[in-house]
Design an enzyme around this catalytic site. Structure first.
Site, mmCIF file in Angstrom:
data_model
loop_
_atom_site.group_PDB
_atom_site.id
_atom_site.type_symbol
_atom_site.label_atom_id
_atom_site.label_comp_id
_atom_site.label_asym_id
_atom_site.label_seq_id
_atom_site.Cartn_x
_atom_site.Cartn_y
_atom_site.Cartn_z
ATOM 1 N N HIS A 1 19.998 -109.723 -96.488
ATOM 2 C CA HIS A 1 20.610 -108.820 -95.508
ATOM 3 C C HIS A 1 22.053 -108.544 -95.925
ATOM 4 O O HIS A 1 22.855 -109.475 -96.046
ATOM 5 C CB HIS A 1 20.573 -109.441 -94.104
ATOM 6 C CG HIS A 1 19.189 -109.481 -93.528
ATOM 7 N ND1 HIS A 1 18.717 -110.539 -92.785
ATOM 8 C CD2 HIS A 1 18.176 -108.578 -93.596
ATOM 9 C CE1 HIS A 1 17.460 -110.271 -92.414
ATOM 10 N NE2 HIS A 1 17.111 -109.095 -92.896
ATOM 11 N N GLU B 1 25.487 -110.059 -94.213
ATOM 12 C CA GLU B 1 25.687 -111.502 -94.024
ATOM 13 C C GLU B 1 26.444 -112.072 -95.217
ATOM 14 O O GLU B 1 25.902 -112.803 -96.040
ATOM 15 C CB GLU B 1 24.320 -112.173 -93.816
ATOM 16 C CG GLU B 1 23.620 -111.647 -92.561
ATOM 17 C CD GLU B 1 22.118 -111.945 -92.494
ATOM 18 O OE1 GLU B 1 21.600 -112.637 -93.386
ATOM 19 O OE2 GLU B 1 21.474 -111.470 -91.534
ATOM 20 N N ARG C 1 22.504 -103.778 -92.857
ATOM 21 C CA ARG C 1 21.630 -104.943 -93.015
ATOM 22 C C ARG C 1 20.489 -104.693 -94.012
ATOM 23 O O ARG C 1 20.079 -105.577 -94.760
ATOM 24 C CB ARG C 1 21.054 -105.244 -91.627
ATOM 25 C CG ARG C 1 19.912 -106.228 -91.551
ATOM 26 C CD ARG C 1 19.458 -106.307 -90.084
ATOM 27 N NE ARG C 1 18.190 -106.983 -89.929
ATOM 28 C CZ ARG C 1 18.072 -108.278 -89.643
ATOM 29 N NH1 ARG C 1 19.134 -109.025 -89.496
ATOM 30 N NH2 ARG C 1 16.889 -108.830 -89.508
ATOM 31 N N HIS D 1 20.733 -116.977 -94.719
ATOM 32 C CA HIS D 1 21.156 -115.893 -93.829
ATOM 33 C C HIS D 1 22.375 -116.354 -93.040
ATOM 34 O O HIS D 1 22.811 -117.487 -93.138
ATOM 35 C CB HIS D 1 20.041 -115.582 -92.820
ATOM 36 C CG HIS D 1 18.805 -114.997 -93.419
ATOM 37 N ND1 HIS D 1 18.490 -113.676 -93.305
ATOM 38 C CD2 HIS D 1 17.800 -115.560 -94.136
ATOM 39 C CE1 HIS D 1 17.345 -113.442 -93.919
ATOM 40 N NE2 HIS D 1 16.900 -114.571 -94.438
ATOM 41 N N GLU E 1 20.216 -120.283 -91.371
ATOM 42 C CA GLU E 1 21.207 -119.387 -90.776
ATOM 43 C C GLU E 1 22.527 -120.143 -90.805
ATOM 44 O O GLU E 1 22.703 -121.139 -90.107
ATOM 45 C CB GLU E 1 20.831 -119.036 -89.327
ATOM 46 C CG GLU E 1 19.518 -118.277 -89.180
ATOM 47 C CD GLU E 1 19.652 -116.775 -89.423
ATOM 48 O OE1 GLU E 1 20.793 -116.282 -89.554
ATOM 49 O OE2 GLU E 1 18.610 -116.100 -89.483
HETATM 50 ZN ZN LIG Z 1 19.625 -112.314 -92.247
#
Ligand SMILES: [Zn+2]
Length: 419
Positions: free
Chosen positions: A181, A184, A239, A309, A384
């Site tokens: 993405h 990020e 993104r 992410h 994340e």
């Molecule tokens: Zn992501």
């Protein structure tokens, strides 16, 4: 290749996020979801975390006008929210000021014993463009040629190289990727930090690098990543990929909804203008096809798949599309808990563990699920990274090093556990 600058915003007013706020809306009841959903595809609205039917917080960036309206509606329906970021522009300028300061660090690479013949630009004190990430891979391959070699898994739809580096001498294999993405930014920064650890500090990880070869791709979606720099201010939060969609003016596909595993079922959109557009068909994107080709050709050897992410501080286990668990879930959980514990011991940063369906929102077509279910990679996780929303997608560059350090601890603990 030559990068074309696509400055879509010439109007200074439009070009910044003055007065934009990030609201954290606490979703408890159905009507709150309905309100948020009615804002989903409106101009001046960008969901930083995704909207789902589940109870929990949802972060949404709103323009001043939309923000006023949304806050009124939320108040009227007795839904609760807090303002997470008071002014996105002010916060962004603060991050950029850090960037400027980082151009003149007092001792740029003092702690890494720079003896190699070529130099590099990555600092881990600011966020860097794609070229700097790729240059660093070349530097590592040049400097540690007996341990590390670059590789390419293919090209993006705009023709950029999807480049990685493998380090290690083992027959067993591990995959690490970042930047699927674009927006990020902490993700490629942390993956390159891990690459540094497994090359420049290889002597600390002989047991890991003797048993495993680690394949790392810091920027899996190079077009989307570059577009967050070149696409004009308004596209800092891009993104998706940058592929053209037939019959739509809107560009790009959410690469992490594009894998052929429960494709298009939950947590996705069929609207090409949506940030979570799953694509016209599974593997419509050259970036995801490149991952498929690589992973399948290494099937049977790959034992761990880590995809980075941001944000929310989560260590996510398969599967994402439902609460269904793989038969060896308890083993995956044990390894995740060890990683989490080591991260916490290193920095005090706490990661929650769970399936996306429990922790975030059910999602389908994600790489982690595909790697587990279709390619048979046993230990498959999405991480994340920092933070939990104070800065969100605008995590200050001063947090790159601490994030990198804690991830070195977490990732090495997880690998050692499966050794
Ligand atoms: Zn992501």
């Amino acid at each position: 290749m030559t990068m074309t600058t696509e400055l879509s915003d010439t109007n200074g007013e439009e070009g910044d996020f003055s007065g934009y706020q990030v609201l954290r809306v606490l979703v408890i009841r159905r009507d709150t979801v309905e309100i948020l959903r009615s804002y989903q595809d409106r101009p001046g609205v960008d969901f930083w975390t995704e909207l789902s039917d589940r109870a929990g917080p949802v972060d949404v960036m709103v323009s001043p006008d939309v923000g006023r309206q949304l806050k009124e509606e939320l108040t009227r329906s007795r839904s609760s929210y807090v303002v997470n970021i008071e002014d996105v522009q002010v916060r962004e300028v603060a991050v950029e000021t850090e960037v400027v300061n980082a151009e003149h660090p007092t001792a740029p690479h003092a702690d890494i014993g720079l003896t190699a013949r070529s130099a590099f630009s990555l600092t881990w004190r600011k966020y860097h463009r794609l070229a700097d990430h790729h240059q660093y891979l070349d530097f590592v391959a040049d400097s540690y040629s007996r341990l590390c070699q670059t590789f390419s898994i293919g090209r993006s739809s705009e023709g950029r190289d999807i480049k990685g580096i493998k380090c290690g001498k083992g027959k067993r294999e591990i995959w690490i990727d970042g930047g699927i993405h674009g927006r990020e930014w902490i993700s490629p920064a942390v993956v390159s930090y891990l690459i540094r650890e497994f090359s420049e500090r290889a002597h600390l990880h002989e047991h890991i690098l003797g048993n495993f070869t680690i394949y790392s791709v810091p920027v899996l979606n190079p077009d989307g990543y570059e577009f967050t720099y070149t696409g004009g201010k308004k596209n800092r939060f891009w993104r998706k990929t940058r592929s053209k969609n037939r019959n739509s003016k809107c560009i790009g596909v959410d690469a992490n909804r594009n894998f052929d595993i429960y494709w298009g079922k939950v947590g996705v959109s069929r609207d090409p203008c949506s940030d979570i557009y799953a694509g016209p068909r599974p593997f419509s994107e050259p970036e995801t096809r490149a991952v498929r080709r690589f992973i399948l050709s290494h099937a049977g050897k790959l034992e761990m798949f880590l995809t980075f992410h941001s944000y929310s501080q989560l260590l996510l286990l398969p599967f994402g599309y439902s609460e269904e668990r793989p038969p060896d879930y308890s083993q995956l959980l044990r390894v995740a808990k060890l990683g989490r514990q080591r991260i916490f011991s290193a920095s005090g940063t706490w990661f929650k563990i769970g399936q996306p369906s429990q922790r975030l929102y059910p999602v389908s077509g994600i790489s982690q699920d595909w790697a587990k279910a279709r390619a048979g990679v046993q230990y498959s996780y999405s991480l994340e990274l920092r933070d939990r929303g104070k800065y969100g997608l605008l995590l200050p560059a001063s947090q790159i090093e601490p994030s990198g350090k804690e991830m070195v601890e977490g990732v090495t603990a997880m690998i050692e556990e499966i050794l």
